[in-house]
Design a protein around this motif. Structure first.
Motif, short mmCIF file in Angstrom:
data_model
loop_
_atom_site.label_atom_id
_atom_site.label_comp_id
_atom_site.label_asym_id
_atom_site.label_seq_id
_atom_site.Cartn_x
_atom_site.Cartn_y
_atom_site.Cartn_z
N ALA A 768 1.11 -1.77 -0.23
CA ALA A 768 0.01 -0.24 -0.41
C ALA A 768 0.97 1.48 -0.35
O ALA A 768 2.40 1.16 0.38
CB ALA A 768 -0.89 0.02 1.49
N SER A 769 0.38 2.39 -0.25
CA SER A 769 0.87 3.53 -0.51
C SER A 769 0.71 4.97 0.23
O SER A 769 0.06 3.94 1.18
CB SER A 769 1.13 4.30 -2.19
N GLY A 770 0.94 5.96 0.62
CA GLY A 770 0.23 7.17 0.82
C GLY A 770 -0.44 7.62 0.34
O GLY A 770 -0.76 8.67 1.09
N ALA A 771 -0.50 7.87 -1.15
CA ALA A 771 -1.67 8.06 -1.77
C ALA A 771 -2.79 7.62 -1.46
O ALA A 771 -3.49 7.07 -0.45
CB ALA A 771 -1.40 8.04 -2.50
N ASP A 772 -3.93 8.30 -1.50
CA ASP A 772 -4.98 7.85 -1.61
C ASP A 772 -6.27 7.41 -3.08
O ASP A 772 -6.13 8.74 -3.10
CB ASP A 772 -6.12 9.05 -0.84
N PRO A 773 -6.53 6.58 -3.07
CA PRO A 773 -6.44 5.37 -2.65
C PRO A 773 -5.15 4.98 -2.34
O PRO A 773 -4.32 5.39 -3.77
CB PRO A 773 -7.51 4.47 -3.30
N SER A 774 -5.01 4.06 -1.74
CA SER A 774 -3.60 3.40 -1.62
C SER A 774 -2.94 2.10 -2.29
O SER A 774 -2.12 1.33 -2.45
CB SER A 774 -3.38 3.33 -0.23
N VAL A 775 -4.36 1.41 -2.48
CA VAL A 775 -4.28 -0.03 -3.04
C VAL A 775 -5.19 0.30 -4.36
O VAL A 775 -5.65 0.53 -4.44
CB VAL A 775 -4.61 -1.40 -2.07
N ASP A 776 -4.91 -0.76 -5.56
CA ASP A 776 -4.59 -1.02 -6.66
C ASP A 776 -5.94 -1.49 -6.51
O ASP A 776 -5.15 -3.02 -6.01
CB ASP A 776 -3.33 -0.61 -7.79
N ALA A 782 0.78 -1.69 -4.92
CA ALA A 782 0.21 -0.34 -3.77
C ALA A 782 0.15 1.29 -5.20
O ALA A 782 0.96 0.73 -6.54
CB ALA A 782 1.66 0.23 -2.52
N ARG A 783 -0.76 1.70 -5.11
CA ARG A 783 -1.02 2.49 -6.13
C ARG A 783 -0.43 3.92 -5.58
O ARG A 783 -0.69 4.83 -4.24
CB ARG A 783 -2.48 2.89 -6.17
N LEU A 784 0.13 4.32 -6.61
CA LEU A 784 0.86 5.92 -6.25
C LEU A 784 0.99 6.94 -7.61
O LEU A 784 -0.34 6.35 -9.24
CB LEU A 784 2.16 5.88 -6.66
N PRO A 785 0.67 8.30 -7.70
CA PRO A 785 0.32 9.09 -8.94
C PRO A 785 1.41 9.52 -9.62
O PRO A 785 2.37 7.75 -8.55
CB PRO A 785 0.48 10.12 -7.72
N LEU A 786 0.92 9.19 -11.14
CA LEU A 786 2.43 8.69 -11.54
C LEU A 786 3.65 9.62 -11.03
O LEU A 786 4.92 9.81 -11.70
CB LEU A 786 2.35 9.53 -13.33
N ALA A 787 3.40 11.00 -10.55
CA ALA A 787 4.90 11.90 -10.40
C ALA A 787 4.86 11.16 -8.79
O ALA A 787 4.79 11.17 -7.68
CB ALA A 787 4.46 13.41 -9.77
N ILE A 788 5.88 9.96 -8.99
CA ILE A 788 6.19 8.43 -7.72
C ILE A 788 7.26 9.97 -6.66
O ILE A 788 6.92 9.39 -5.37
CB ILE A 788 6.91 7.78 -8.31
N HIS A 789 7.27 10.53 -7.07
CA HIS A 789 9.18 11.44 -6.52
C HIS A 789 7.98 12.53 -5.39
O HIS A 789 6.84 12.13 -4.43
CB HIS A 789 9.13 12.24 -6.91
N ASN A 790 8.90 11.48 -3.72
CA ASN A 790 8.67 12.20 -2.63
C ASN A 790 6.91 11.57 -1.97
O ASN A 790 6.18 12.28 -1.70
CB ASN A 790 8.12 13.70 -2.80
N ASN A 791 6.92 10.52 -1.86
CA ASN A 791 5.87 9.48 -1.86
C ASN A 791 6.70 7.84 -1.73
O ASN A 791 7.55 8.01 -1.40
CB ASN A 791 5.35 9.14 -2.89
N TRP A 792 5.82 7.21 -0.68
CA TRP A 792 6.21 6.15 0.28
C TRP A 792 5.18 4.60 -0.55
O TRP A 792 4.08 4.48 -0.73
CB TRP A 792 6.48 6.50 1.57
N VAL A 793 6.11 3.59 0.36
CA VAL A 793 5.36 2.46 -0.30
C VAL A 793 5.73 1.87 0.50
O VAL A 793 6.88 1.12 1.45
CB VAL A 793 6.07 1.72 -1.09
#
Length: 907
Positions: A768-776, A782-793
């Motif tokens: 899972a990621s810190g984004a919302d939604p966090s899971v695909d 784990a689901r992340l935005p295309l700009a994955i920089h400065n995120n976590w999983v």
């Protein structure tokens, strides 16, 4: 007369003339190499640094350098730098870039060593065919070099040693065409007159006071420029290049008392080899020699002599003659000779037990390295290289050499880390000494020749202060006293200088045959903060505003330790060393302490911060460097006030062009309504790519206990040694990446509308990621935005312990301490819940206890981490290894345009 008779007569005449010709003194054409010494002094102190190799790619090279001599010379430079780094104990990182009408990094920052050298050679070899550029755009070259080195500097510790080796075959020039340049907006290159206007605009932007040339210099970047005056180019075409590099004539940028760089003019392959060789051993400049040649056989008059003793382990010589067919011959102290016969491949031979590895660099130039072996009985003594004209056909030829001799000995202030240095005072007794390349102290008496050690200091006002003058070898190590009574407080550079002369060459009876060879002085330049006198507040030497986007007011603070009072010196002007184009009248102020009466007062042992504000009237791209004038005094004694300048720096960056963004957005929206959904899916697939921005990653195991996220039993945090590896594959927008064993792949989803996203997965683990939604929902990754920089999983084994997990941090190169703090706070707050949800959604897993609320974040705003990273760092998708970086300095992004998701491919 027959041909053989003519040759004999010519040879006889030549042997009569040569001694007369050799007696005529010759002036060396090589420049003074103060910048080489400065760069070497920095490397000797810091033991690491960066060099950007920047090579012209313009189409004129097809005529000026058809045999790609620049490639041979550049590869020779890399080989010599690799040898230097290994022997001097210096970690040198290299990047390779090309320029013509634009600037492209072809090879990212790579540590130069035996393992990386073949790949770097391969990248340089590609410049043989990189000759289709349409401009020779100095502006793009220098600004690209500045951005590339600034990004590197932002990832590393302060006081980093940096240099650019810049090669070009022509003057600043442009091809007539329908186009504009960013530094000459509104001026078309569509006519000869337009080209001249753009040339003038580029020159003005580079050379105005505080322009690009000064931005490089004030950032501490040394420039080694090499101009190839071949083909249609004339030496005068390089006047601007020379001024940019050296700055001494005041024609480009602010006049400087010390050279910020060196310039070398070449006209052929041999000149290029000597030009690159001149800075191939920074801080250990070669001993230059020029003389004639010997006719038919070895002679005394034309020898390039050097004296070695047992403290020297190796010597490298580059020799050349201005005629072909000559035979370079190495002569040992015993008189034994070794002819360096022409061979197509590197050759190794032995002379009196010494190993000599040599190779021909061109039909006229040879390079050899000679190393001492255990059985080199004849190593100590006078050696020589001589060029022999075997048939007397070139009796008036000239020969020259660059001789590199180093014992890899460095001067040192022993115990400097524990010594206090105060303005207006003398130090207590200190010890000066000599250390080897591993920085281990050696006994000066072990040196067979002579040695002398000197110490000087250059203060923030660029004033030199001699402190110790030439301590002889016998007295090195005795207690010494450094006098700082006339040195003002603030940032300074302490220079230690070691002069070594090898032992005299003697005959078997002990008579001196030849005096020892004086080696190039070895500098060590140590950054030093001279503290104010005791009783005054302690003020740091620098303040960094970090990356400043757009126009407005930007705040920073200067930490100060008491006792005493500090205030802004309104009577002294703000010094601006470099200012990007078009930003207007930049200002810096300390509104909370404008006068002595309203100073910032700090008690004994207390700490406080002096807020300072940076005012930027208009947005711009580039480095902003200068100094802030402050006053300080002991408590209650403003009449004893002393001035102190605090250097400041900021990396200015223009924000995204919102007008362009919304225009493109509206056009795309209208387009999407008018076209079939299938085409929309195609457009969405095309744009679903991870932005080409520098990315650093770190994977680390964590434990979840009581709602807290622990790393090695302590509260989770980012350490100084973390985030040292760059993620490969982002030299261009990517659809998939392998990051620390985790697959990141872009998806477009079921809807033809909206942006794509990234799914992070690893077989056997849930994520899972810190984004919302966090899971695909479809892949369960784990689901992340295309700009994955400065995120976590977060990754978790649902069949394993419920309290164990792994986190993957994805941090952009533009991340600051504040953004990293927010990223960690977001991770610590969300990971316990994410792991509990992952276990609950996995059939058969033992549910974890419902996590209690995470402890409050240290971020009062609780803002999510930003999602955009830095500008692209390189352009070679498969080159080299990950760059190594240090820590300590606030991260700064390059000043390039932000990633534009609607930018056409390849732009």
């Amino acid at each position: 007369m027959g041909g053989s008779t003519v040759k004999k007569v010519a040879a006889l005449a030549a042997m009569m003339l040569v001694p007369l010709l050799l007696a005529i003194p010759t002036a060396s054409a090589a420049p003074t190499t103060a910048a080489v010494g400065d760069f070497g002094g920095c490397l000797a102190a810091q033991q690491q640094g960066d060099l950007l190799l920047m090579v012209d790619q313009s189409g004129s090279l097809q005529g000026s350098d058809p045999d790609a001599a620049r490639v041979s010379a550049a590869n020779y430079l890399l080989e010599q730098l690799n040898t230097f780094g290994g022997s001097a104990g210096v970690e040198l990182n290299v990047a390779i870039a090309g320029f013509s009408d634009d600037f492209t990094v072809h090879a990212p920052w790579t540590r130069l060593d035996n393992g990386s050298l073949p790949a770097l050679h391969g990248e340089v070899e590609r410049f043989r065919t990189r000759t289709d550029g349409i401009d020779t755009d100095y502006w793009n070259a220098l600004d690209g070099a500045r951005r590339t080195l600034a990004e590197r500097d932002g990832q590393s510790q302060a006081n980093r040693c940096q240099a650019v080796a810049w090669f070009s075959d022509g003057k600043l020039d442009f091809t007539v065409r329908d186009a504009e340049k960013p530094y000459a907006q509104g001026v078309s290159l569509g006519s000869d007159q337009g080209v001249q206007r753009v040339v003038a605009a580029a020159r003005e932007s580079i050379c105005r006071p505080a322009g690009i040339a000064d931005q490089l210099r004030s950032s501490g970047i040394v420039t080694f420029a090499v101009g190839l005056a071949a083909g249609t180019a004339q030496p005068s075409d390089f006047d601007l290049m020379r001024s940019i590099a050296t700055g001494g004539d005041g024609a480009c940028g602010k006049a400087t008392s010390s050279s910020p760089g060196d310039f070398y003019l070449a006209q052929n392959i041999d000149d290029l080899l000597f030009a690159f060789d001149a800075f191939s051993t920074p801080g250990q400049a070669p001993i230059e020699g020029e003389t004639g040649v010997c006719v038919v056989s070895v002679c005394e008059e034309a020898q390039h002599r050097f004296v070695l003793d047992d403290s020297i382990s190796s010597v490298t010589v580059l020799g050349s003659a201005d005629a072909e067919g000559l035979i370079p011959t190495l002569i040992a102290p015993s008189g034994a000779q070794l002819a360096l016969d022409r061979a197509g491949a590197p050759t190794t031979a032995t002379l009196d037990g010494a190993q000599a590895a040599y190779r021909w660099m061109s039909p006229r130039s040879v390079s050899f390295t000679m190393t001492k072996s255990d059985d080199s009985a004849q190593w100590q003594g006078m050696w020589a290289l001589v060029f022999v004209d075997p048939d007397g056909s070139s009796p008036l030829a000239r020969s020259k050499t660059n001789i590199h001799i180093s014992g890899n000995l460095f001067p040192a202030w022993l115990g400097m880390d524990t010594s206090a240095v105060h303005s207006g005072e003398k130090t207590s007794a200190i010890r000066l000494g000599i250390v080897d390349s591993d920085r281990n102290e050696i006994d000066p008496s072990d040196l067979l020749g002579s040695a002398a050690l000197s110490v000087s200091l250059t203060d923030a006002g660029n004033v030199d202060h001699p402190l110790v003058e030439r301590i002889a070898k016998e007295r090195i190590g005795d207690p010494a006293e450094l006098d700082f009574t006339q040195v003002p407080p603030g940032a300074a550079t302490l220079r230690l200088t070691l002069d070594v002369t090898t032992a005299d060459a003697r005959s078997a009876s002990g008579d001196v045959i030849a005096p020892g060879t004086a080696l190039t002085p070895q500098f060590v330049d140590v950054p030093l903060t001279v503290s104010p006198p005791i009783g005054y507040p302690v003020v740091p030497s620098t303040v960094d505003f970090g990356t400043v986007e757009g126009a407005g007011q930007f705040a920073a603070s200067i930490p100060i330790t008491g006792p005493g009072c500090v205030w802004f010196d309104g009577a002294a002007p703000i010094a601006l060393d470099s200012v990007p184009d078009g930003v207007g009248a930049v200002g810096v102020s300390a509104g909370s302490a404008p006068t002595a009466a309203n100073c910032l007062e700090i008690g004994e042992g207390q700490q406080a911060s002096l807020p300072v504000d940076l005012s930027v009237p208009a947005a711009g791209n580039g480095s902003l460097n200068g100094s802030i004038p402050l006053m300080m005094s002991p408590p209650g004694e403003p009449d004893r006030a002393l001035p102190i300048n605090v250097a400041f720096t900021a990396e200015l960056q223009k924000p995204l062009n919102s007008g362009r963004f919304w225009l493109v957005f509206v056009l795309v929206l209208l387009f999407s309504i008018a076209v079939p959904p299938l085409l929309l899916y195609g457009v969405k697939w095309w744009t679903a790519r991870i932005p080409a921005k520098t990315l650093k990653a770190m994977r680390v195991g964590v434990t979840i206990e009581g709602g807290q996220v622990l790393r090695d039993g302590a509260e989770f945090g980012i350490r100084e040694s973390d985030l040292s590896q760059l993620v490969r594959g982002l030299n261009k927008p990517a659809r998939s990446l392998d990051v620390e064993g985790v697959e990141l792949r872009t998806r477009i989803g079921l809807s033809p509308f909206g942006p794509g996203y990234v799914v992070a997965q690893q077989p056997g683990l849930v994520a899972a990621s810190g984004a919302d939604p966090s899971v695909d929902r479809r892949t369960r990754g784990a689901r992340l935005p295309l700009a994955i920089h400065n995120n976590w999983v977060v990754l978790h084994d649902p069949d394993g312990p419920a309290n164990l997990a792994t986190v993957l941090l994805l941090v952009g190169a533009d991340a600051t301490d504040d953004s990293n703090r927010r990223l960690v706070a977001d991770l610590v707050r969300k990971v316990p819940g994410r792991v509990a949800d992952l276990r609950a959604a996995h059939p058969g897993a033992t549910p974890s206890a419902t996590p209690p609320s995470a402890p409050p974040s240290s971020d009062p705003f609780g803002a999510p981490a930003p999602t955009f990273g830095a500008a692209p760092a390189w352009d070679a998708p498969t080159f080299g290894g990950a760059a190594q970086s240090g820590t300590g300095a606030p991260a700064r992004s390059s000043a390039g345009d932000p990633f534009d998701p609607f930018r056409p491919p390849g732009s």
